[in-house]
Structures are given as C-alpha cells and as structure tokens.
Design a protein around this motif. Structure first.
Motif, PDB file in Angstrom:
ATOM      1  N   LEU A 145       0.875  -1.169   0.000  1.00 15.84           N
ATOM      2  CA  LEU A 145       0.000   0.000   0.000  1.00 15.84           C
ATOM      3  C   LEU A 145       0.908   1.213   0.000  1.00 15.84           C
ATOM      4  CD1 LEU A 145      -2.655  -0.962   2.687  1.00 15.84           C
ATOM      5  CD2 LEU A 145      -3.007  -0.811   0.238  1.00 15.84           C
ATOM      6  N   VAL A 146       0.578   2.225  -0.778  1.00 15.10           N
ATOM      7  CA  VAL A 146       1.414   3.413  -0.841  1.00 15.10           C
ATOM      8  C   VAL A 146       1.079   4.368   0.287  1.00 15.10           C
ATOM      9  CG1 VAL A 146       2.033   5.391  -2.262  1.00 15.10           C
ATOM     10  CG2 VAL A 146       1.633   3.177  -3.331  1.00 15.10           C
ATOM     11  N   GLY A 147      -0.192   4.551   0.575  1.00 11.98           N
ATOM     12  CA  GLY A 147      -0.609   5.591   1.497  1.00 11.98           C
ATOM     13  C   GLY A 147      -0.812   5.155   2.932  1.00 11.98           C
ATOM     14  N   ARG A 148      -0.374   3.956   3.287  1.00 15.47           N
ATOM     15  CA  ARG A 148      -0.544   3.476   4.655  1.00 15.47           C
ATOM     16  C   ARG A 148       0.760   2.879   5.152  1.00 15.47           C
ATOM     17  NH1 ARG A 148      -6.152   0.114   5.000  1.00 15.47           N
ATOM     18  NH2 ARG A 148      -7.540   1.864   4.731  1.00 15.47           N
ATOM     19  N   PRO A 149       0.996   2.911   6.470  1.00 12.76           N
ATOM     20  CA  PRO A 149       2.203   2.287   6.988  1.00 12.76           C
ATOM     21  C   PRO A 149       2.158   0.778   6.750  1.00 12.76           C
ATOM     22  CG  PRO A 149       1.053   3.515   8.712  1.00 12.76           C
ATOM     23  CD  PRO A 149       0.204   3.560   7.484  1.00 12.76           C
ATOM     24  N   ALA A 150       3.322   0.186   6.582  1.00 19.40           N
ATOM     25  CA  ALA A 150       3.403  -1.263   6.398  1.00 19.40           C
ATOM     26  C   ALA A 150       2.988  -1.969   7.675  1.00 19.40           C
ATOM     27  CB  ALA A 150       4.825  -1.657   6.012  1.00 19.40           C
ATOM     28  N   ALA A 151       2.521  -3.207   7.555  1.00 18.99           N
ATOM     29  CA  ALA A 151       1.980  -3.942   8.695  1.00 18.99           C
ATOM     30  C   ALA A 151       3.055  -4.501   9.620  1.00 18.99           C
ATOM     31  CB  ALA A 151       1.103  -5.081   8.188  1.00 18.99           C
ATOM     32  N   ALA A 152       4.250  -4.744   9.110  1.00 17.08           N
ATOM     33  CA  ALA A 152       5.303  -5.341   9.934  1.00 17.08           C
ATOM     34  C   ALA A 152       5.696  -4.397  11.063  1.00 17.08           C
ATOM     35  CB  ALA A 152       6.516  -5.661   9.071  1.00 17.08           C
ATOM     36  N   ALA A 153       5.974  -4.975  12.232  1.00 15.42           N
ATOM     37  CA  ALA A 153       6.277  -4.170  13.424  1.00 15.42           C
ATOM     38  C   ALA A 153       7.491  -3.276  13.206  1.00 15.42           C
ATOM     39  CB  ALA A 153       6.494  -5.087  14.615  1.00 15.42           C
ATOM     40  N   GLY A 154       8.541  -3.795  12.576  1.00 19.81           N
ATOM     41  CA  GLY A 154       9.747  -3.002  12.325  1.00 19.81           C
ATOM     42  C   GLY A 154       9.463  -1.831  11.405  1.00 19.81           C
ATOM     43  N   ASP A 155       8.666  -2.073  10.357  1.00 26.36           N
ATOM     44  CA  ASP A 155       8.307  -1.013   9.429  1.00 26.36           C
ATOM     45  C   ASP A 155       7.445   0.033  10.119  1.00 26.36           C
ATOM     46  OD1 ASP A 155       9.663  -2.309   7.405  1.00 26.36           O
ATOM     47  OD2 ASP A 155       7.863  -3.242   6.581  1.00 26.36           O
ATOM     48  N   LEU A 156       6.535  -0.411  10.961  1.00 25.22           N
ATOM     49  CA  LEU A 156       5.667   0.510  11.683  1.00 25.22           C
ATOM     50  C   LEU A 156       6.491   1.372  12.639  1.00 25.22           C
ATOM     51  CD1 LEU A 156       2.855   1.545  12.256  1.00 25.22           C
ATOM     52  CD2 LEU A 156       2.569  -0.309  13.910  1.00 25.22           C
TER      53      LEU A 156
END
Length: 128
Positions: free
Chosen positions: A85-96
């Motif tokens: 998704l471009v407009g939302r944070p990624a779901a992975a904890a590290g990415d978040l």
C-alpha cells in the motif's frame, strides 16, 4: 472464448478514484468499475495515456494502491495491485516503528518551525 486469468473474482463497483503518476505531478479521475484484492477495472472520461506503474487513490476507503497497468481498451484500463500500500504504513512491526520514528521527527521539525514563526511574529509586533 476468453479464459479467466484472475486469481480472485472481481466484484462490480462504482467507486470514485484518482490515478496519480509522474511523481504525483499528474492525476486523472476515474470510476472503479470492478474491484478485487488483486486488481481493478478503471473507467476514464477519455482514453488515458499512463505509465506502467501508477498510484490508485480510493477516497472512500482512504487507501492508495500501487497499481500496474495490465491492459488498455479505449477508455478502460485494467490494473493489478502491487504487494504494498502506498498511502498506509506497512503492517510489519519493524516497518511501523520506523514509520512512527519518521513521523515523530517530522512533527518535531514542524513544532520548531511554528515556534520560530511565532517568535518572528512577536518580534515584528514589538512584543519582545
């Protein structure tokens, strides 16, 4: 007869969308006529000229999807969605966590700019 090549079935829809491209400097409004988890059929007012990869923004879902152009027929375009998704944070904890860190940095920067602006405004008014 056409063979069904889609991984998931598309459902009829009538959603407003905007396609962004050229580093978001260009956009075209469209109607999303069919939609699934993996792709969509978009309808434009005229035959669009688009690059291979665009961003499809769907306001009612508050989401922006990286989309790959698969076919163009007159004023219709078939797209498949990328994994991200471009407009939302990624779901992975590290990415978040990284996204939160970046946003906190941006907020702190904006707060500093606002404080500088207020101080400059007070100085111009002769308040200090």
């Amino acid at each position: 007869m056409d063979e069904e090549r889609r991984i998931t079935a598309r459902k009829k829809s009538f959603l407003k969308g905007t396609v962004y491209f050229n580093n978001r400097r260009s956009s075209l409004d469209c109607l999303i006529r069919d939609f699934s988890e993996t792709g969509a059929r978009l309808e434009f007012a005229t035959t669009p000229t688009l690059p291979e990869v665009v961003e499809l923004h769907i306001p009612t879902r508050d989401e922006t999807l990286r989309s790959h152009i698969r076919w163009v027929r007159e004023n219709e375009v078939g797209v498949s969605f990328g994994d991200e998704l471009v407009g939302r944070p990624a779901a992975a904890a590290g990415d978040l966590a990284k996204r939160v860190e970046v946003l906190e940095h941006e907020v702190a920067k904006l707060q500093r700019l606002f404080q500088d602006f207020r101080a400059d405004l007070r100085h111009k008014r002769g308040e200090g």
